[in-house]
Design a protein around this motif. Sequence first.
Motif, PDB file in Angstrom:
ATOM      1  N   VAL A  71     -28.514 -49.723 -27.418  1.00  0.00           N
ATOM      2  CA  VAL A  71     -27.274 -50.015 -27.679  1.00  0.00           C
ATOM      3  C   VAL A  71     -26.332 -49.370 -26.957  1.00  0.00           C
ATOM      4  N   THR A  72     -26.302 -48.067 -27.385  1.00  0.00           N
ATOM      5  CA  THR A  72     -25.387 -47.020 -26.778  1.00  0.00           C
ATOM      6  C   THR A  72     -25.603 -47.100 -25.033  1.00  0.00           C
ATOM      7  N   ASP A  73     -26.853 -46.982 -24.640  1.00  0.00           N
ATOM      8  CA  ASP A  73     -26.915 -46.963 -23.381  1.00  0.00           C
ATOM      9  C   ASP A  73     -26.503 -48.431 -22.674  1.00  0.00           C
ATOM     10  N   GLU A  74     -26.694 -49.572 -23.269  1.00  0.00           N
ATOM     11  CA  GLU A  74     -26.413 -50.646 -22.689  1.00  0.00           C
ATOM     12  C   GLU A  74     -24.688 -50.763 -22.456  1.00  0.00           C
ATOM     13  N   VAL A  75     -24.241 -50.376 -23.527  1.00  0.00           N
ATOM     14  CA  VAL A  75     -22.775 -50.300 -23.724  1.00  0.00           C
ATOM     15  C   VAL A  75     -22.297 -49.515 -22.443  1.00  0.00           C
ATOM     16  N   ALA A  76     -22.824 -48.276 -22.136  1.00  0.00           N
ATOM     17  CA  ALA A  76     -22.469 -47.607 -21.129  1.00  0.00           C
ATOM     18  C   ALA A  76     -22.662 -47.923 -19.831  1.00  0.00           C
ATOM     19  N   ASP A  77     -23.835 -48.826 -19.712  1.00  0.00           N
ATOM     20  CA  ASP A  77     -23.993 -49.626 -18.314  1.00  0.00           C
ATOM     21  C   ASP A  77     -22.981 -50.696 -18.170  1.00  0.00           C
ATOM     22  N   VAL A  78     -22.595 -51.694 -19.250  1.00  0.00           N
ATOM     23  CA  VAL A  78     -21.561 -52.485 -18.975  1.00  0.00           C
ATOM     24  C   VAL A  78     -20.334 -51.910 -18.622  1.00  0.00           C
ATOM     25  N   LEU A  79     -20.096 -50.655 -19.401  1.00  0.00           N
ATOM     26  CA  LEU A  79     -18.721 -49.907 -18.998  1.00  0.00           C
ATOM     27  C   LEU A  79     -18.436 -49.464 -17.396  1.00  0.00           C
ATOM     28  N   ALA A  80     -19.641 -48.889 -17.174  1.00  0.00           N
ATOM     29  CA  ALA A  80     -19.934 -48.361 -15.764  1.00  0.00           C
ATOM     30  C   ALA A  80     -19.704 -49.327 -14.668  1.00  0.00           C
ATOM     31  N   TYR A  81     -20.340 -50.498 -15.024  1.00  0.00           N
ATOM     32  CA  TYR A  81     -20.122 -51.569 -13.959  1.00  0.00           C
ATOM     33  C   TYR A  81     -18.566 -52.023 -13.989  1.00  0.00           C
ATOM     34  N   LEU A  82     -18.149 -52.172 -15.091  1.00  0.00           N
ATOM     35  CA  LEU A  82     -16.760 -52.861 -15.195  1.00  0.00           C
ATOM     36  C   LEU A  82     -15.933 -51.937 -14.550  1.00  0.00           C
ATOM     37  N   LEU A  83     -16.017 -50.329 -14.764  1.00  0.00           N
ATOM     38  CA  LEU A  83     -15.042 -49.437 -14.189  1.00  0.00           C
ATOM     39  C   LEU A  83     -15.329 -49.515 -12.505  1.00  0.00           C
ATOM     40  N   GLN A  84     -16.540 -49.693 -12.194  1.00  0.00           N
ATOM     41  CA  GLN A  84     -16.572 -49.662 -10.635  1.00  0.00           C
ATOM     42  C   GLN A  84     -16.033 -50.999 -10.316  1.00  0.00           C
ATOM     43  N   LEU A  85     -16.052 -52.028 -10.915  1.00  0.00           N
ATOM     44  CA  LEU A  85     -15.439 -53.143 -10.423  1.00  0.00           C
ATOM     45  C   LEU A  85     -13.902 -53.053 -10.204  1.00  0.00           C
ATOM     46  N   CYS A  86     -13.513 -52.604 -11.352  1.00  0.00           N
ATOM     47  CA  CYS A  86     -11.976 -52.306 -11.268  1.00  0.00           C
ATOM     48  C   CYS A  86     -11.624 -51.345 -10.215  1.00  0.00           C
ATOM     49  N   GLU A  87     -12.300 -50.304  -9.945  1.00  0.00           N
ATOM     50  CA  GLU A  87     -12.057 -49.386  -8.851  1.00  0.00           C
ATOM     51  C   GLU A  87     -11.968 -50.024  -7.462  1.00  0.00           C
ATOM     52  N   GLU A 144     -18.757 -33.117 -19.439  1.00  0.00           N
ATOM     53  CA  GLU A 144     -17.379 -32.637 -20.040  1.00  0.00           C
ATOM     54  C   GLU A 144     -17.265 -33.036 -21.536  1.00  0.00           C
ATOM     55  N   ALA A 145     -16.438 -32.447 -22.160  1.00  0.00           N
ATOM     56  CA  ALA A 145     -16.264 -32.823 -23.407  1.00  0.00           C
ATOM     57  C   ALA A 145     -15.605 -33.925 -23.704  1.00  0.00           C
ATOM     58  N   VAL A 146     -16.005 -35.013 -24.792  1.00  0.00           N
ATOM     59  CA  VAL A 146     -15.231 -36.208 -24.869  1.00  0.00           C
ATOM     60  C   VAL A 146     -13.611 -36.222 -24.974  1.00  0.00           C
ATOM     61  N   ALA A 147     -13.315 -35.123 -25.510  1.00  0.00           N
ATOM     62  CA  ALA A 147     -11.769 -35.120 -25.505  1.00  0.00           C
ATOM     63  C   ALA A 147     -11.176 -34.994 -23.933  1.00  0.00           C
ATOM     64  N   GLU A 148     -11.957 -34.518 -22.929  1.00  0.00           N
ATOM     65  CA  GLU A 148     -11.397 -34.481 -21.886  1.00  0.00           C
ATOM     66  C   GLU A 148     -11.828 -35.594 -20.948  1.00  0.00           C
ATOM     67  N   LEU A 149     -12.498 -36.426 -21.417  1.00  0.00           N
ATOM     68  CA  LEU A 149     -12.639 -37.697 -20.468  1.00  0.00           C
ATOM     69  C   LEU A 149     -11.704 -38.848 -20.651  1.00  0.00           C
ATOM     70  N   ASP A 150     -11.390 -39.309 -19.281  1.00  0.00           N
ATOM     71  CA  ASP A 150     -10.536 -40.386 -19.247  1.00  0.00           C
ATOM     72  C   ASP A 150     -10.863 -41.474 -18.104  1.00  0.00           C
ATOM     73  N   VAL A 151     -10.288 -42.690 -18.304  1.00  0.00           N
ATOM     74  CA  VAL A 151     -11.002 -43.650 -17.150  1.00  0.00           C
ATOM     75  C   VAL A 151     -11.073 -43.292 -15.886  1.00  0.00           C
ATOM     76  N   ALA A 152      -9.909 -42.597 -15.315  1.00  0.00           N
ATOM     77  CA  ALA A 152      -9.908 -42.119 -13.864  1.00  0.00           C
ATOM     78  C   ALA A 152     -10.889 -41.201 -13.640  1.00  0.00           C
ATOM     79  N   LYS A 153     -11.152 -40.046 -14.564  1.00  0.00           N
ATOM     80  CA  LYS A 153     -12.372 -39.101 -14.293  1.00  0.00           C
ATOM     81  C   LYS A 153     -13.502 -39.955 -14.084  1.00  0.00           C
TER      82      LYS A 153
END
Length: 113
Positions: free
Chosen positions: A70-86, A2-11
Motif C-alpha cells: 500500500v505504501t509503495d503504491e501510494v508513493a507511486d501515485v503521489l510521484a506521478y501526480l507531483l510530476q504532472l503538476c510540475e 532526507e528526514a521527513v521533517a525536512e521534506l516538502d512538495v517542492a523538494k
Amino acid sequence: MEAVAELDVAKLQHRLVEFAASRNWQPYHTPKNLVAALSVEASELVEIFQWLTPEQSARVMDDADTAHRVTDEVADVLAYLLQLCEVLGIDPLAALDAKIDRNERRFPPSESA
C-alpha cells in the motif's frame, strides 16, 4: 534520504525532475503519459483493496507485507501526480487549498450536525 521533517512538495518535485533528467526520461513525461501512469498506479492501489470487506480494508496496514505494498503504491501515485503538476505548472498544495475552499462553500455543514 532526507528526514521527513525536512521534506516538502517542492523538494520532492525537484528530486523527481532530477531523477527523470539523469535518465533522459523527460521526453516521455508528457501530460498524457503522466496521467496514464497515474491511472495505472492508482489502479494498482485499488487492486490491493478490491475484494476486501470494509472491515478488512480498515485493517490493511496491520499486515506488514500488505502495508508495504500500500505504501509503495501510494508513493507511486503521489510521484506521478507531483510530476504532472510540475509539467503543467500547477502548485498542488494551492490547488488543494482552493478546492477545499470551494467545497466548504458548496457543502456547508449541516445545522443538525
